[in-house]
Design a protein around this motif. Sequence first.
Motif, PDB file in Angstrom:
ATOM      1  N   ALA A 183       0.831  -1.206   0.000  1.00  0.00           N
ATOM      2  CA  ALA A 183       0.000   0.000   0.000  1.00  0.00           C
ATOM      3  C   ALA A 183       0.864   1.254   0.000  1.00  0.00           C
ATOM      4  CB  ALA A 183      -0.925  -0.008   1.213  1.00  0.00           C
ATOM      5  N   THR A 184       1.973   1.223   0.735  1.00  0.00           N
ATOM      6  CA  THR A 184       2.891   2.361   0.721  1.00  0.00           C
ATOM      7  C   THR A 184       3.503   2.543  -0.660  1.00  0.00           C
ATOM      8  OG1 THR A 184       3.409   1.948   3.057  1.00  0.00           O
ATOM      9  CG2 THR A 184       4.908   3.370   1.822  1.00  0.00           C
ATOM     10  N   LEU A 185       3.908   1.452  -1.277  1.00  0.00           N
ATOM     11  CA  LEU A 185       4.462   1.542  -2.631  1.00  0.00           C
ATOM     12  C   LEU A 185       3.407   2.001  -3.629  1.00  0.00           C
ATOM     13  CD1 LEU A 185       6.682  -1.670  -2.769  1.00  0.00           C
ATOM     14  CD2 LEU A 185       7.443   0.705  -2.630  1.00  0.00           C
ATOM     15  N   LEU A 186       2.165   1.562  -3.433  1.00  0.00           N
ATOM     16  CA  LEU A 186       1.089   2.015  -4.313  1.00  0.00           C
ATOM     17  C   LEU A 186       0.928   3.527  -4.232  1.00  0.00           C
ATOM     18  CD1 LEU A 186      -1.286   1.078  -6.181  1.00  0.00           C
ATOM     19  CD2 LEU A 186      -2.723   1.246  -4.159  1.00  0.00           C
ATOM     20  N   ALA A 187       1.044   4.071  -3.035  1.00  0.00           N
ATOM     21  CA  ALA A 187       0.958   5.526  -2.890  1.00  0.00           C
ATOM     22  C   ALA A 187       2.080   6.213  -3.644  1.00  0.00           C
ATOM     23  CB  ALA A 187       1.012   5.896  -1.399  1.00  0.00           C
ATOM     24  N   ARG A 198       8.043  14.567   3.431  1.00  0.00           N
ATOM     25  CA  ARG A 198       6.820  15.181   3.936  1.00  0.00           C
ATOM     26  C   ARG A 198       5.581  14.367   3.578  1.00  0.00           C
ATOM     27  NH1 ARG A 198       5.376  20.266  -0.130  1.00  0.00           N
ATOM     28  NH2 ARG A 198       4.791  18.966  -1.919  1.00  0.00           N
ATOM     29  N   SER A 199       5.674  13.559   2.525  1.00  0.00           N
ATOM     30  CA  SER A 199       4.527  12.746   2.123  1.00  0.00           C
ATOM     31  C   SER A 199       4.742  11.265   2.415  1.00  0.00           C
ATOM     32  CB  SER A 199       4.238  12.934   0.633  1.00  0.00           C
ATOM     33  OG  SER A 199       5.394  12.689  -0.143  1.00  0.00           O
ATOM     34  N   LEU A 200       5.942  10.770   2.199  1.00  0.00           N
ATOM     35  CA  LEU A 200       6.186   9.340   2.387  1.00  0.00           C
ATOM     36  C   LEU A 200       6.054   8.927   3.844  1.00  0.00           C
ATOM     37  CD1 LEU A 200       7.044   6.624   1.199  1.00  0.00           C
ATOM     38  CD2 LEU A 200       9.422   7.305   1.540  1.00  0.00           C
ATOM     39  N   VAL A 201       6.581   9.725   4.760  1.00  0.00           N
ATOM     40  CA  VAL A 201       6.550   9.348   6.180  1.00  0.00           C
ATOM     41  C   VAL A 201       5.120   9.245   6.708  1.00  0.00           C
ATOM     42  CG1 VAL A 201       7.201  10.088   8.502  1.00  0.00           C
ATOM     43  CG2 VAL A 201       8.862  10.226   6.632  1.00  0.00           C
ATOM     44  N   PRO A 202       4.252  10.247   6.513  1.00  0.00           N
ATOM     45  CA  PRO A 202       2.866  10.091   7.003  1.00  0.00           C
ATOM     46  C   PRO A 202       2.120   8.934   6.351  1.00  0.00           C
ATOM     47  CG  PRO A 202       3.340  12.401   6.523  1.00  0.00           C
ATOM     48  CD  PRO A 202       4.478  11.609   5.973  1.00  0.00           C
ATOM     49  N   LEU A 382       6.475  -2.303  -8.715  1.00  0.00           N
ATOM     50  CA  LEU A 382       6.980  -2.589  -7.371  1.00  0.00           C
ATOM     51  C   LEU A 382       5.839  -2.946  -6.430  1.00  0.00           C
ATOM     52  CD1 LEU A 382       9.662   0.234  -7.018  1.00  0.00           C
ATOM     53  CD2 LEU A 382       9.923  -2.101  -7.890  1.00  0.00           C
ATOM     54  N   THR A 383       4.724  -2.254  -6.560  1.00  0.00           N
ATOM     55  CA  THR A 383       3.551  -2.595  -5.760  1.00  0.00           C
ATOM     56  C   THR A 383       3.088  -4.007  -6.058  1.00  0.00           C
ATOM     57  OG1 THR A 383       2.840  -0.286  -5.727  1.00  0.00           O
ATOM     58  CG2 THR A 383       1.170  -1.953  -5.262  1.00  0.00           C
ATOM     59  N   ALA A 384       3.033  -4.350  -7.333  1.00  0.00           N
ATOM     60  CA  ALA A 384       2.572  -5.680  -7.719  1.00  0.00           C
ATOM     61  C   ALA A 384       3.507  -6.763  -7.195  1.00  0.00           C
ATOM     62  CB  ALA A 384       2.471  -5.763  -9.242  1.00  0.00           C
ATOM     63  N   ALA A 385       4.810  -6.523  -7.272  1.00  0.00           N
ATOM     64  CA  ALA A 385       5.764  -7.518  -6.775  1.00  0.00           C
ATOM     65  C   ALA A 385       5.634  -7.710  -5.267  1.00  0.00           C
ATOM     66  CB  ALA A 385       7.189  -7.095  -7.145  1.00  0.00           C
ATOM     67  N   MET A 386       5.420  -6.616  -4.556  1.00  0.00           N
ATOM     68  CA  MET A 386       5.262  -6.744  -3.105  1.00  0.00           C
ATOM     69  C   MET A 386       3.953  -7.436  -2.747  1.00  0.00           C
ATOM     70  SD  MET A 386       6.601  -6.456  -0.207  1.00  0.00           S
ATOM     71  CE  MET A 386       8.085  -5.683  -0.831  1.00  0.00           C
TER      72      MET A 386
END
Length: 646
Positions: A183-187, A198-202, A382-386
Amino acid sequence: MSAPGDRLRDYSVDARVLYVSVLAAVLGAVSSVLAWALLELIALATNLFYYQRFSFVEVEPSGHHMGWWVAFIPVIGGLIVGLIARFGSPKVRGHGMPEAVEVIVFQRGRVQPRVAILKPLATAISIGSGGPFGAEGPVIITGGAVGSVLGQLLPVTDCERTVLMVAGASAGMAAAFSCPMAATLLAVELLLFEWRPRSLVPVAIACITAGAIRRLLLGPGPIFLMQPTVVAMHHAAMLGALLMGMLAALLTTGLSRAIHFFETKFESLPIHWMWWPALGGIVVGLGGLIFPQSLGVGYDVIRQLLNEQVTWKLLAGILLIKSFIWVVALGSETAGGILAPLLMIGGAMGVAVGHLLTPISPGAWAVVGMTSIIAASLGAPLTAAMFAVELTHNGGLMLPVLLACVTAYAISALLQPRSMLTESLSRKGLHLSREYGVDPLETVMVREVMHTSVFALPASATRQDAMDWLAKMNKRGGEAWAHWQRIFPLLGEGGGIKAILTRGQMITAAEAGDPSAPLIKDGISNPVAVGPWETLRSVAEKMAESKLRSFPVTNDDGELVGILNIEDLLEARGKASLRDRERQRILRLRWPFAQHENTAPFLDHLVDSAYESANRHGRTGDRRTAGDRALSDDSEATAMTTHAEK
């Protein structure tokens, strides 16, 4: 004393990220509850529609005993969804992801609050009545809607509001599939359109929180448990993964074009769009009569594919009937997600093709097929692989999965100008690029492109100096008027800037008479200046804010060291663009029998010299008339004066 370059930082983040992260953690908890509530609503709707009972037990529509009457259930569900969209909010239509991208990029992260309520309700009715969709897309837009509402209630910037929306959306995804990392990679790959702390951490904190609470609500295990892969990966398996990625890209291209074909057909119907989901429900109902497993989310069917409990009849039903009713239903713009159907279709493709490939382990080719088709459809390899790891807890397939995902992503990017998600945005007249990189203006300093040979006047100059300047300009003609310098500093004894005159102001002062009047009164005091160690990106932002096209460059002591024009920014941008287009050989091989002397023709040297000369700072190129120049310079003087007053 620190060097001027020490003022620059790798990151622009500040302490506000801690505040936004706390809000994101709250959103993660809320989104996980919303995901659980949506799954419960889907179970309730399925029981009501197909078993006529009030129960939250998870069931599949395929186990019904209604006979041919079951064909009318999707029609009823589609009609209810159409009514909710017509009289509630049209935003409940669609599968969620394109709508989330549109809000994030084009609507400054603002979502109507009622979408957070109506979207899950419409989705539960759509899927519960047999719609061949998943819950993940609606969970994304629902979580995003909650994040957007929170961002609208609090005093935050548009960027922070967007981050909150993405945090809520990604957390919903993490809770629905128990996949916080994916989900993080999807974002990052699909929703944020930037890579910044500023965006990745939250977003990551929101996904972690949602994943942790999801374990309490829905259990800790993977959604699709399968036998782990422990065998060594053979080279033939890697070749099979390459083939699987190619086939996934072709299949995705066909599905995407079919979806948009049916969207066009529905749009051409002479009836209101409220009735489209009901018409799509007719096709879904008939498909459910022929192949009952095509109805609903279909998690049980996916588990059968992963454990190789399949028949050719099941594979054919998925690839033909499930795919057909899915694209028709999506074309009708009803509510429902796309990930679960894509997982089922990709898994069926993997099992079918896997019979011709080197065996790996039970269910391995189904995983490769599932994830590669996700990579091609979403444009998120990357999202798909994860997904392969988090949905199955089987990390032994990472090599073939990653190869298949990257291959599918590359070929689909070549075959399709738009992905399955952005095509609908394009149909609305919106353009969205899925590529981002380092801004070339961020890597170039002012000192590298500024003009250092500057014509300046002392602060004691009078209008007589302006008259002399104008006389020389008129005498030299077009060559002088085409010169790059557009602003003229007035300097004090220490080299500090006391005022600046634009070219238009110099002409006005020269024609005003009274030669003994101080020239400094005709200029702009306290002008905006930039430093030699600033990046061109920061200068471009100042230009956009101040509406100025030229800045004086001063050092730490306030002394003038140069002038920077907007043309210099464009030149730096042009050189970056040239790197993408110009092909050149840097190294040349020398064989033992080759000649060692320099055999480059003299013409190459002449061309290189001419190119370097054209890129010097003293180049000419202004072909405007004197009237146009004066008008342009006067407008810049107005902007400078306004900015100085501010």
